[in-house]
Scaffold this motif. Structure first.
Motif, PDB file in Angstrom:
ATOM      1  N   SER A   1      24.914 -52.158  35.944  1.00  0.00           N
ATOM      2  CA  SER A   1      23.482 -52.125  35.641  1.00  0.00           C
ATOM      3  C   SER A   1      23.204 -52.223  34.150  1.00  0.00           C
ATOM      4  O   SER A   1      22.049 -52.446  33.750  1.00  0.00           O
ATOM      5  CB  SER A   1      22.863 -50.836  36.179  1.00  0.00           C
ATOM      6  N   ASP A   2      24.238 -52.070  33.299  1.00  0.00           N
ATOM      7  CA  ASP A   2      24.018 -52.121  31.852  1.00  0.00           C
ATOM      8  C   ASP A   2      24.173 -53.532  31.284  1.00  0.00           C
ATOM      9  O   ASP A   2      24.090 -53.737  30.074  1.00  0.00           O
ATOM     10  CB  ASP A   2      24.967 -51.171  31.125  1.00  0.00           C
ATOM     11  N   GLY A   3      24.417 -54.523  32.145  1.00  0.00           N
ATOM     12  CA  GLY A   3      24.496 -55.905  31.690  1.00  0.00           C
ATOM     13  C   GLY A   3      25.823 -56.316  31.102  1.00  0.00           C
ATOM     14  O   GLY A   3      25.993 -57.474  30.714  1.00  0.00           O
ATOM     15  N   LYS A   4      26.765 -55.408  31.004  1.00  0.00           N
ATOM     16  CA  LYS A   4      28.077 -55.745  30.436  1.00  0.00           C
ATOM     17  C   LYS A   4      28.892 -56.565  31.428  1.00  0.00           C
ATOM     18  O   LYS A   4      28.645 -56.555  32.625  1.00  0.00           O
ATOM     19  CB  LYS A   4      28.832 -54.478  30.042  1.00  0.00           C
ATOM     20  N   ALA A   5      29.883 -57.258  30.885  1.00  0.00           N
ATOM     21  CA  ALA A   5      30.737 -58.101  31.716  1.00  0.00           C
ATOM     22  C   ALA A   5      31.568 -57.245  32.666  1.00  0.00           C
ATOM     23  O   ALA A   5      31.884 -56.086  32.356  1.00  0.00           O
ATOM     24  CB  ALA A   5      31.663 -58.928  30.828  1.00  0.00           C
ATOM     25  N   PRO A   6      31.936 -57.804  33.832  1.00  0.00           N
ATOM     26  CA  PRO A   6      32.757 -57.048  34.788  1.00  0.00           C
ATOM     27  C   PRO A   6      34.095 -56.600  34.208  1.00  0.00           C
ATOM     28  O   PRO A   6      34.679 -55.630  34.683  1.00  0.00           O
ATOM     29  CB  PRO A   6      32.967 -58.046  35.932  1.00  0.00           C
ATOM     30  N   GLN A   7      34.574 -57.321  33.179  1.00  0.00           N
ATOM     31  CA  GLN A   7      35.865 -56.949  32.574  1.00  0.00           C
ATOM     32  C   GLN A   7      35.759 -55.690  31.720  1.00  0.00           C
ATOM     33  O   GLN A   7      36.774 -55.098  31.345  1.00  0.00           O
ATOM     34  CB  GLN A   7      36.396 -58.093  31.709  1.00  0.00           C
ATOM     35  N   SER A   8      34.520 -55.271  31.401  1.00  0.00           N
ATOM     36  CA  SER A   8      34.331 -54.083  30.567  1.00  0.00           C
ATOM     37  C   SER A   8      34.795 -52.839  31.326  1.00  0.00           C
ATOM     38  O   SER A   8      34.686 -52.761  32.548  1.00  0.00           O
ATOM     39  CB  SER A   8      32.856 -53.925  30.194  1.00  0.00           C
ATOM     40  N   ASN A   9      35.285 -51.877  30.568  1.00  0.00           N
ATOM     41  CA  ASN A   9      35.785 -50.650  31.189  1.00  0.00           C
ATOM     42  C   ASN A   9      34.648 -49.738  31.613  1.00  0.00           C
ATOM     43  O   ASN A   9      33.716 -49.485  30.849  1.00  0.00           O
ATOM     44  CB  ASN A   9      36.683 -49.891  30.216  1.00  0.00           C
ATOM     45  N   ALA A  10      34.719 -49.273  32.854  1.00  0.00           N
ATOM     46  CA  ALA A  10      33.940 -48.117  33.286  1.00  0.00           C
ATOM     47  C   ALA A  10      34.914 -46.931  33.267  1.00  0.00           C
ATOM     48  O   ALA A  10      36.095 -47.099  32.940  1.00  0.00           O
ATOM     49  CB  ALA A  10      33.371 -48.347  34.672  1.00  0.00           C
ATOM     50  N   TYR A  11      34.433 -45.734  33.620  1.00  0.00           N
ATOM     51  CA  TYR A  11      35.312 -44.565  33.513  1.00  0.00           C
ATOM     52  C   TYR A  11      35.107 -43.613  34.683  1.00  0.00           C
ATOM     53  O   TYR A  11      34.020 -43.532  35.253  1.00  0.00           O
ATOM     54  CB  TYR A  11      35.071 -43.817  32.186  1.00  0.00           C
ATOM     55  N   ASN A  12      36.179 -42.929  35.032  1.00  0.00           N
ATOM     56  CA  ASN A  12      36.136 -41.822  35.975  1.00  0.00           C
ATOM     57  C   ASN A  12      36.518 -40.555  35.228  1.00  0.00           C
ATOM     58  O   ASN A  12      37.587 -40.490  34.620  1.00  0.00           O
ATOM     59  CB  ASN A  12      37.103 -42.047  37.139  1.00  0.00           C
ATOM     60  N   TRP A  13      35.634 -39.578  35.262  1.00  0.00           N
ATOM     61  CA  TRP A  13      35.885 -38.277  34.637  1.00  0.00           C
ATOM     62  C   TRP A  13      36.311 -37.300  35.725  1.00  0.00           C
ATOM     63  O   TRP A  13      35.899 -37.415  36.874  1.00  0.00           O
ATOM     64  CB  TRP A  13      34.636 -37.752  33.948  1.00  0.00           C
ATOM     65  N   VAL A  14      37.132 -36.339  35.364  1.00  0.00           N
ATOM     66  CA  VAL A  14      37.550 -35.323  36.330  1.00  0.00           C
ATOM     67  C   VAL A  14      37.448 -33.939  35.697  1.00  0.00           C
ATOM     68  O   VAL A  14      37.771 -33.751  34.523  1.00  0.00           O
ATOM     69  CB  VAL A  14      38.997 -35.564  36.830  1.00  0.00           C
ATOM     70  N   CYS A  15      36.929 -32.986  36.481  1.00  0.00           N
ATOM     71  CA  CYS A  15      36.902 -31.569  36.098  1.00  0.00           C
ATOM     72  C   CYS A  15      37.726 -30.799  37.118  1.00  0.00           C
ATOM     73  O   CYS A  15      37.634 -31.069  38.322  1.00  0.00           O
ATOM     74  CB  CYS A  15      35.487 -31.011  36.100  1.00  0.00           C
ATOM     75  N   ARG A  16      38.488 -29.837  36.643  1.00  0.00           N
ATOM     76  CA  ARG A  16      39.310 -29.024  37.558  1.00  0.00           C
ATOM     77  C   ARG A  16      39.267 -27.573  37.117  1.00  0.00           C
ATOM     78  O   ARG A  16      39.396 -27.265  35.935  1.00  0.00           O
ATOM     79  CB  ARG A  16      40.760 -29.523  37.549  1.00  0.00           C
ATOM     80  N   SER A  17      39.058 -26.686  38.084  1.00  0.00           N
ATOM     81  CA  SER A  17      39.055 -25.261  37.767  1.00  0.00           C
ATOM     82  C   SER A  17      40.487 -24.753  37.665  1.00  0.00           C
ATOM     83  O   SER A  17      41.443 -25.466  37.974  1.00  0.00           O
ATOM     84  CB  SER A  17      38.287 -24.487  38.835  1.00  0.00           C
ATOM     85  N   VAL A  18      40.648 -23.497  37.241  1.00  0.00           N
ATOM     86  CA  VAL A  18      41.978 -22.910  37.081  1.00  0.00           C
ATOM     87  C   VAL A  18      42.275 -21.957  38.233  1.00  0.00           C
ATOM     88  O   VAL A  18      41.372 -21.376  38.838  1.00  0.00           O
ATOM     89  CB  VAL A  18      42.111 -22.171  35.731  1.00  0.00           C
ATOM     90  N   GLN A  19      43.552 -21.802  38.536  1.00  0.00           N
ATOM     91  CA  GLN A  19      43.992 -21.010  39.688  1.00  0.00           C
ATOM     92  C   GLN A  19      43.549 -19.565  39.599  1.00  0.00           C
ATOM     93  O   GLN A  19      43.223 -18.934  40.614  1.00  0.00           O
ATOM     94  CB  GLN A  19      45.516 -21.087  39.794  1.00  0.00           C
ATOM     95  N   SER A  20      43.517 -19.014  38.393  1.00  0.00           N
ATOM     96  CA  SER A  20      43.218 -17.591  38.224  1.00  0.00           C
ATOM     97  C   SER A  20      41.751 -17.258  38.459  1.00  0.00           C
ATOM     98  O   SER A  20      41.390 -16.087  38.470  1.00  0.00           O
ATOM     99  CB  SER A  20      43.630 -17.136  36.815  1.00  0.00           C
ATOM    100  N   GLU A  21      40.893 -18.277  38.655  1.00  0.00           N
ATOM    101  CA  GLU A  21      39.466 -18.019  38.880  1.00  0.00           C
ATOM    102  C   GLU A  21      39.027 -18.406  40.294  1.00  0.00           C
ATOM    103  O   GLU A  21      37.916 -18.861  40.508  1.00  0.00           O
ATOM    104  CB  GLU A  21      38.622 -18.773  37.851  1.00  0.00           C
ATOM    105  N   GLY A  22      39.922 -18.229  41.253  1.00  0.00           N
ATOM    106  CA  GLY A  22      39.540 -18.474  42.636  1.00  0.00           C
ATOM    107  C   GLY A  22      40.006 -19.825  43.139  1.00  0.00           C
ATOM    108  O   GLY A  22      40.853 -20.472  42.530  1.00  0.00           O
ATOM    109  N   PRO A  23      39.443 -20.270  44.289  1.00  0.00           N
ATOM    110  CA  PRO A  23      39.868 -21.545  44.884  1.00  0.00           C
ATOM    111  C   PRO A  23      39.739 -22.707  43.897  1.00  0.00           C
ATOM    112  O   PRO A  23      38.786 -22.776  43.124  1.00  0.00           O
ATOM    113  CB  PRO A  23      38.898 -21.719  46.064  1.00  0.00           C
ATOM    114  N   ILE A  24      40.714 -23.603  43.946  1.00  0.00           N
ATOM    115  CA  ILE A  24      40.720 -24.760  43.048  1.00  0.00           C
ATOM    116  C   ILE A  24      39.631 -25.743  43.484  1.00  0.00           C
ATOM    117  O   ILE A  24      39.502 -26.080  44.656  1.00  0.00           O
ATOM    118  CB  ILE A  24      42.085 -25.462  43.055  1.00  0.00           C
ATOM    119  N   ILE A  25      38.844 -26.210  42.513  1.00  0.00           N
ATOM    120  CA  ILE A  25      37.828 -27.242  42.744  1.00  0.00           C
ATOM    121  C   ILE A  25      38.148 -28.415  41.828  1.00  0.00           C
ATOM    122  O   ILE A  25      38.340 -28.230  40.621  1.00  0.00           O
ATOM    123  CB  ILE A  25      36.406 -26.730  42.455  1.00  0.00           C
ATOM    124  N   VAL A  26      38.215 -29.605  42.388  1.00  0.00           N
ATOM    125  CA  VAL A  26      38.445 -30.832  41.616  1.00  0.00           C
ATOM    126  C   VAL A  26      37.243 -31.738  41.825  1.00  0.00           C
ATOM    127  O   VAL A  26      36.881 -32.044  42.958  1.00  0.00           O
ATOM    128  CB  VAL A  26      39.730 -31.553  42.066  1.00  0.00           C
TER     129      VAL A  26
END
Length: 524
Positions: free
Chosen positions: A273-298
């Motif tokens: 939607s930003d008009g850039k070429a298909p060869q341009s990089n998009a990105y996937n970000w990831v957040c992950r919680s830590v084991q000591s604070e309860g169930p893991i969420i990714v």
């Protein structure tokens, strides 16, 4: 006399000019030598990257003799003494008595696999001697084999039966009573895709990393005729209608944590939607919680850029500590403290092919050795040991870098600059037992996205990329909480379309991967 003075003056000028030229040449020579040194180091690094070991393991051993976190156990093959040439000329005769051992198999059956017995009897049980009938006295299990029963496709048709009261209709006293059976709602209206088909479709893509266009032939073999466009639409519809509410709830839970791992990697989106070429990089970000604070969420988030605004939107409701790499976007956000990754520091020193490089790696290995010892302790106990054992090592490490003349553009100067510029962020883990020494959990969480990217290559639309992020989030969170992702998806696709989750969103809490309901029905 004047002519003699003039001659001396000319000689002095020529000498000064020669000295100036010599100084300039000496400077150029020094610059050339430095450039040669840098280029030689680059060639050495590239050669090592191309032909050398790809592992980050080192030869560091702790003072108590324990092997470093980065080292494999010694191979017993190399513990034997080497045979010399003199020894090899002798002929030694001896007898070996081998002790019979049960060799451990590297293939086996899970305990709950159904057993099918096949009994083989002799074709003729008449005694060749007396011609009487023989009697069985034992049976012997001679071998086991695995038998695969291929999946089958069924065409399930739902009929709603209608009933009426003949008595009321005959008497005409009142309107005849009519009752009709109610078929359960499908996950996608006016689609032949049932819960098990949708679950296998998503499972094969995000756990088996099988692209949709390759799944088409597999579905055809089972008897379902479709195409990759249909499959893509099914994934998007299911993600938007049933998985998105769970994704949003997981994000709310994640933002309540005090420590997060965050990382990002590139991807491709064809229609942007930003008009850039298909060869341009998009990105996937990831957040992950830590084991000591309860169930893991990714949690994954698809974005068209790697800009700071994406990070701000991703953690806008978060207050706490973010463990990350040295990317410049991770800096100065309100209510957020950033902790940098020692594994990245170690990689910079690992690239330095010299004695000083090995010293830098050894400092890092000593820190990782401490972390290996305390990983099962409580956060409070970890802080105590870090302050006592890790802090002096870090102070000594930074003092060593400050006293050493690491200048220029070579690998050791880059390693020193990278380490010193993140001095405060690298010390954050010393005061917080929930903060890890590295960002490896986030890198491990994002690895399935990287593996999948090599197979499915790109997302055609931003809607498809968003659906990928939602499915990956549920897949990795399910795995982290010991849930069979396929069974989990079947339950979601069966239950959620028939529950008032939009009117009563609290129902969704019973369908989170760590809930009692899901643990009881979908645990591995």
């Amino acid at each position: 006399m004047q002519q003699k003075e003039r001659l001396i003056q000319l000689l002095e000028q020529q000498l000064a000019h020669s000295n100036k030229q010599n100084n300039e040449l000496a400077k150029k020579l020094e610059q050339s030598l430095k450039q040669i040194e840098v280029l030689t180091e680059q060639v050495r690094q590239l050669t090592k990257a191309l032909y050398g070991s790809k592992s980050e393991k080192s030869k560091y051993r702790a003072p108590d003799g324990q092997i470093s976190l980065f080292e494999d156990e010694d191979d017993p093959f190399f513990n034997e003494s080497e045979h010399t040439e003199e020894q090899s000329t002798e002929t030694i005769c001896y007898t070996v008595t081998r002790k019979k051992t049960n060799k451990k198999r590297n293939d086996s059956f899970r305990g709950d696999i159904e057993i099918e017995e096949i009994h083989h009897h002799p074709e003729n049980i008449i005694c060749d001697c007396c011609h009487g009938e023989m009697v069985e006295f034992s049976s012997v299990l001679v071998r086991e084999e695995a038998k695969f029963i291929p999946a089958t496709m069924k065409r399930v048709q739902h009929f709603e039966h209608v009933y009426e009261c003949k008595t009321c209709k005959k008497d005409n006293l009142q309107k005849a009573q009519i009752k009709r059976g109610k078929a359960p709602q499908g996950a996608i209206q006016r689609s032949i895709a049932g819960p098990t088909v949708l679950a296998k479709l998503i499972y094969d893509k995000f756990i088996q990393y099988l692209p949709l266009y390759r799944q088409v032939k597999e579905w055809e073999r089972y008897g379902l005729l479709t195409n990759d466009k249909n499959l893509s639409n099914w994934v998007i519809r299911v993600s938007e209608d049933w998985l998105q509410p769970l994704y949003d709830l997981m994000k709310q839970q994640l933002m309540k944590k005090s420590v997060l791992h965050i990382d990002e990697t590139y991807s491709k989106i064809i229609k942007r939607s930003d008009g850039k070429a298909p060869q341009s990089n998009a990105y996937n970000w990831v957040c992950r919680s830590v084991q000591s604070e309860g169930p893991i969420i990714v949690l994954f988030k698809s974005a068209l850029s790697r800009g700071r605004a994406i990070l701000e939107d991703l953690i806008k409701d978060f207050k706490g500590t973010v463990i990350c790499d040295g990317y410049s976007a991770y800096n100065q956000l309100p209510n957020v403290k950033f902790a940098n990754c020692w594994a990245h520091v170690r990689r910079y020193w690992l690239k330095v092919d010299s004695k000083n490089g090995r010293i830098g790696v050894e400092y890092c290995d000593r820190l990782f050795h401490i972390e290996r010892k305390i990983k099962h302790l409580s956060p409070e106990k970890r802080v105590q040991i870090r302050q006592k054992e890790a802090k002096p090592i870090i102070d000594e490490f930074f003092d060593w870098i400050d006293r050493s003349p690491f200048f220029g553009k070579n690998a050791i100067a880059k390693a020193a600059e990278y380490t010193l510029s993140r001095k405060e962020e690298l010390k954050v883990f010393l005061d917080n037992g929930n903060v890890a020494i590295d960002n490896n959990p986030a890198e491990n969480a994002i690895r399935p996205n990287v593996i999948g990217r090599k197979n499915w290559l790109f997302s055609f639309s931003e809607a498809g990329a968003k659906a990928n992020a939602i499915c990956l989030s549920l897949a990795e969170t399910a795995k982290a909480n010991g849930i069979d992702f396929y069974r989990y998806l079947v339950k979601l696709m069966t239950d959620l379309p028939n529950l008032p989750i939009h009117q009563q969103p609290e129902i969704l809490h019973d369908y989170l991967p760590w809930s009692e309901n899901i643990q009881a029905t979908c645990a591995k």
